[in-house]
Design a protein around this motif. Structure first.
Motif, short mmCIF file in Angstrom:
data_model
loop_
_atom_site.label_atom_id
_atom_site.label_comp_id
_atom_site.label_asym_id
_atom_site.label_seq_id
_atom_site.Cartn_x
_atom_site.Cartn_y
_atom_site.Cartn_z
N GLY A 66 -138.17 -5.75 3.93
CA GLY A 66 -136.97 -5.27 4.59
C GLY A 66 -135.97 -4.60 3.67
N LYS A 67 -136.41 -4.19 2.49
CA LYS A 67 -135.48 -3.57 1.54
C LYS A 67 -134.90 -2.26 2.08
CE LYS A 67 -138.54 -3.40 -1.70
NZ LYS A 67 -139.62 -3.95 -0.85
N SER A 68 -135.76 -1.42 2.63
CA SER A 68 -135.29 -0.14 3.16
C SER A 68 -134.33 -0.36 4.33
CB SER A 68 -136.48 0.72 3.60
OG SER A 68 -137.31 1.04 2.51
N MET A 69 -134.64 -1.32 5.17
CA MET A 69 -133.77 -1.62 6.30
C MET A 69 -132.39 -2.05 5.82
SD MET A 69 -132.34 -4.44 7.99
CE MET A 69 -133.44 -5.81 7.58
N LEU A 70 -132.33 -2.90 4.79
CA LEU A 70 -131.06 -3.36 4.28
C LEU A 70 -130.26 -2.22 3.66
CD1 LEU A 70 -132.10 -6.75 2.61
CD2 LEU A 70 -130.82 -6.43 4.74
N ASP A 72 -130.50 0.95 4.48
CA ASP A 72 -130.03 1.78 5.60
C ASP A 72 -128.80 1.15 6.24
OD1 ASP A 72 -131.95 3.73 5.31
OD2 ASP A 72 -133.32 2.85 6.76
N LEU A 73 -128.82 -0.16 6.37
CA LEU A 73 -127.69 -0.88 6.95
C LEU A 73 -126.42 -0.63 6.14
CD1 LEU A 73 -127.48 -2.99 9.35
CD2 LEU A 73 -127.49 -4.74 7.57
N ALA A 75 -125.87 1.93 3.98
CA ALA A 75 -125.51 3.35 4.03
C ALA A 75 -124.75 3.67 5.31
CB ALA A 75 -126.76 4.22 3.90
N GLU A 76 -125.21 3.11 6.43
CA GLU A 76 -124.53 3.34 7.71
C GLU A 76 -123.12 2.76 7.68
OE1 GLU A 76 -126.90 1.73 10.83
OE2 GLU A 76 -128.64 3.00 10.36
N ALA A 77 -122.97 1.58 7.09
CA ALA A 77 -121.65 0.94 7.04
C ALA A 77 -120.69 1.75 6.18
CB ALA A 77 -121.79 -0.49 6.50
N VAL A 78 -121.19 2.29 5.06
CA VAL A 78 -120.33 3.10 4.18
C VAL A 78 -119.90 4.37 4.90
CG1 VAL A 78 -120.26 4.43 2.04
CG2 VAL A 78 -121.29 2.15 2.06
N ARG A 79 -120.82 4.98 5.63
CA ARG A 79 -120.46 6.19 6.39
C ARG A 79 -119.40 5.88 7.44
NH1 ARG A 79 -126.29 7.21 6.47
NH2 ARG A 79 -126.79 8.92 5.03
N GLU A 80 -119.55 4.73 8.11
CA GLU A 80 -118.59 4.36 9.14
C GLU A 80 -117.21 4.11 8.55
OE1 GLU A 80 -120.21 1.02 11.18
OE2 GLU A 80 -121.80 2.18 12.19
N ASP A 81 -117.16 3.59 7.31
CA ASP A 81 -115.86 3.38 6.66
C ASP A 81 -115.13 4.70 6.46
OD1 ASP A 81 -116.22 0.67 6.50
OD2 ASP A 81 -117.00 0.70 4.45
N GLY A 82 -115.91 5.77 6.22
CA GLY A 82 -115.30 7.09 6.04
C GLY A 82 -114.62 7.30 4.72
N GLN A 83 -114.79 6.38 3.78
CA GLN A 83 -114.12 6.48 2.49
C GLN A 83 -115.02 7.06 1.39
OE1 GLN A 83 -110.81 5.72 2.02
NE2 GLN A 83 -110.87 5.55 4.24
N ALA A 84 -116.32 7.17 1.65
CA ALA A 84 -117.24 7.66 0.62
C ALA A 84 -118.38 8.42 1.27
CB ALA A 84 -117.79 6.49 -0.22
N THR A 85 -118.76 9.54 0.68
CA THR A 85 -119.90 10.31 1.17
C THR A 85 -121.19 9.69 0.66
OG1 THR A 85 -119.57 11.77 -0.72
CG2 THR A 85 -118.69 12.49 1.41
N VAL A 86 -122.22 9.77 1.50
CA VAL A 86 -123.49 9.09 1.20
C VAL A 86 -124.63 10.10 1.24
CG1 VAL A 86 -125.08 7.27 1.90
CG2 VAL A 86 -122.62 6.99 2.28
N GLU A 87 -125.50 10.03 0.24
CA GLU A 87 -126.75 10.79 0.24
C GLU A 87 -127.88 9.78 0.26
OE1 GLU A 87 -129.01 14.47 -0.06
OE2 GLU A 87 -126.87 14.11 0.22
N ARG A 88 -128.67 9.81 1.34
CA ARG A 88 -129.78 8.85 1.51
C ARG A 88 -131.10 9.61 1.40
NH1 ARG A 88 -133.87 6.18 2.15
NH2 ARG A 88 -134.18 4.46 3.61
N GLN A 89 -131.91 9.31 0.38
CA GLN A 89 -133.15 10.05 0.17
C GLN A 89 -134.25 9.13 -0.34
OE1 GLN A 89 -133.59 13.90 -1.50
NE2 GLN A 89 -131.40 14.35 -1.50
N HIS A 90 -135.49 9.57 -0.11
CA HIS A 90 -136.61 8.96 -0.81
C HIS A 90 -136.59 9.49 -2.23
CE1 HIS A 90 -140.79 8.18 -2.01
NE2 HIS A 90 -140.76 7.22 -1.11
N ALA A 129 -128.22 6.73 -2.30
CA ALA A 129 -129.07 5.64 -1.83
C ALA A 129 -130.52 6.10 -1.85
CB ALA A 129 -128.67 5.21 -0.41
N PHE A 130 -131.33 5.47 -2.70
CA PHE A 130 -132.72 5.85 -2.87
C PHE A 130 -133.65 4.83 -2.23
CE2 PHE A 130 -131.31 7.84 -7.00
CZ PHE A 130 -131.47 9.13 -6.55
#
Length: 362
Positions: A66-70, A72-73, A75-90, A129-130
């Motif tokens: 469940g590492k990827s799921m955690l 993602d969880l 990254a979504e929370a940081v985006r919702e905060d709106g205080q930091a931009t997120v780059e999520r990639q393999h 986020a890798f």
């Protein structure tokens, strides 16, 4: 919303099965989220300087924990905060982008192609986020140290998952001593945490499922598509693996689940190093339309044998469709006797629970 609250919401909606080992990781994820929400760029006399650095996270562990799921969880929370931009990639996709941008910079005549690439990224992104950090190519190994040093100096926060602890990255690779400073940099800048769950959640999704479909007809395609949707949610994109400076294309990939046709992997001039890179990147391979093999397609058969060996040694779960059962795939011509071992491995790889116990896989 805190990471713990987001996790509980998913559990209550049935989107995940609570796991004590996952729950033990949540405070680390919340630490990163909260720090990013609070940290702001420092103001200098004339301009804003790099933001306060936030210590990241290196999360590693076994298959389907469940590492990827955690990640993602978080990254979504940081985006919702709106205080930091997120780059999520393999990670492989990120390195492909880095090489492409460095080529652009070189054409512009810069002396150090890494600097403008790192500065451009750091100017746009606070959290990188890798998924599945791993190094299999010497060109990547020689770049990452200087690249990430520059990113960290610019205030970048990194969270990554991996199938192994930092000390095992690029293990036995060429000129590895030059790579060791990057390992030390990761340990310095990221909190290294193992997700030591006894539960393989992805294995649970496959429990009781057929994995070898014969013949490779419309019914088999429908069954495989259903499994694919369950494993990936329909979210996939092409993936390119860099192997000794070459590109190996995987038609579809999502969070360690790869999908390809037999001809994608066995009709091209690929070899053991390519298949080992695939086995390192994927936890599950969906391979479709394996034909009958004989002396007439001997080169394809030989590559298929090498592919199966790499998957077997890497404990990669195989879901496939084929024109015949394993023991009837290759019944005549040069190499038929040697293929008996491959047929035996194909049978073993379909057994319930196979591949679930490899501790060094993501």
């Amino acid at each position: 919303m805190t990471i713990q609250e987001a996790y509980r919401a998913r559990a209550e909606s049935g989107r995940l099965t609570p796991d004590p080992a996952q729950e033990a990781i949540l405070p680390q994820l919340e630490r990163v989220r909260a720090a990013l929400a609070e940290a702001q760029p420092k103001r200098g006399l004339f301009r804003r300087s790099a933001p306060e650095p936030v210590r990241g996270l290196y999360l590693w562990g076994g298959v389907g924990r469940g590492k990827s799921m955690l990640m993602d969880l978080m990254a979504e929370a940081v985006r919702e905060d709106g205080q930091a931009t997120v780059e999520r990639q393999h990670f492989h996709a990120f390195m492909q982008w880095v090489h492409a941008q460095m080529n652009v910079a070189r054409k512009q005549g810069v002396d150090d192609a890494i600097k403008p690439v790192a500065d451009d990224l750091a100017g746009r992104v606070r959290l990188l986020a890798f998924d599945e950090m791993q190094i299999t190519d010497i060109a990547d190994a020689m770049i990452v140290g200087r690249l990430f040093q520059r990113l960290f100096e610019q205030g970048m926060t990194v969270v990554t998952t991996s199938n192994r602890p930092p000390g095992d990255l690029y293990k036995d690779g060429l000129q590895r001593r030059r790579f060791v400073p990057f390992i030390e940099l990761l340990k310095e800048r990221l909190e290294v945490v193992e997700l030591a769950s006894p539960n393989d959640h992805r294995q649970g999704r496959l429990a009781g499922s057929e994995r070898y479909f014969c013949p490779a007809d419309a019914e088999a395609r429908a069954a495989i598509e259903k499994i694919w949707q369950e494993l990936t949610g329909g979210e996939a994109r092409p993936e390119v693996l860099r192997v000794h400076g070459r590109d190996v294309e995987i038609p579809a990939f999502h969070n360690g689940v790869a999908r390809a046709g037999f001809h994608d992997l066995c009709s091209k001039a690929l070899g053991a190093a390519d298949y080992l890179a695939l086995a390192a990147a994927a936890r599950i391979l969906v391979l479709e339309n394996i034909p009958r093999l004989s002396s007439e397609n001997f080169n394809q058969a030989r590559r298929f044998v090498t592919l199966v060996d790499a998957l077997y040694e890497g404990h990669v779960q195989l879901i496939c469709s084929a024109a015949a059962p394993p023991d009837m795939l290759y019944i005549e011509g040069e190499g038929a006797f040697e293929f008996e071992r491959t047929a035996s491995r194909l049978v073993e790889m379909q057994s319930e629970g196979w591949g679930a116990g490899s501790a060094d896989r993501t």
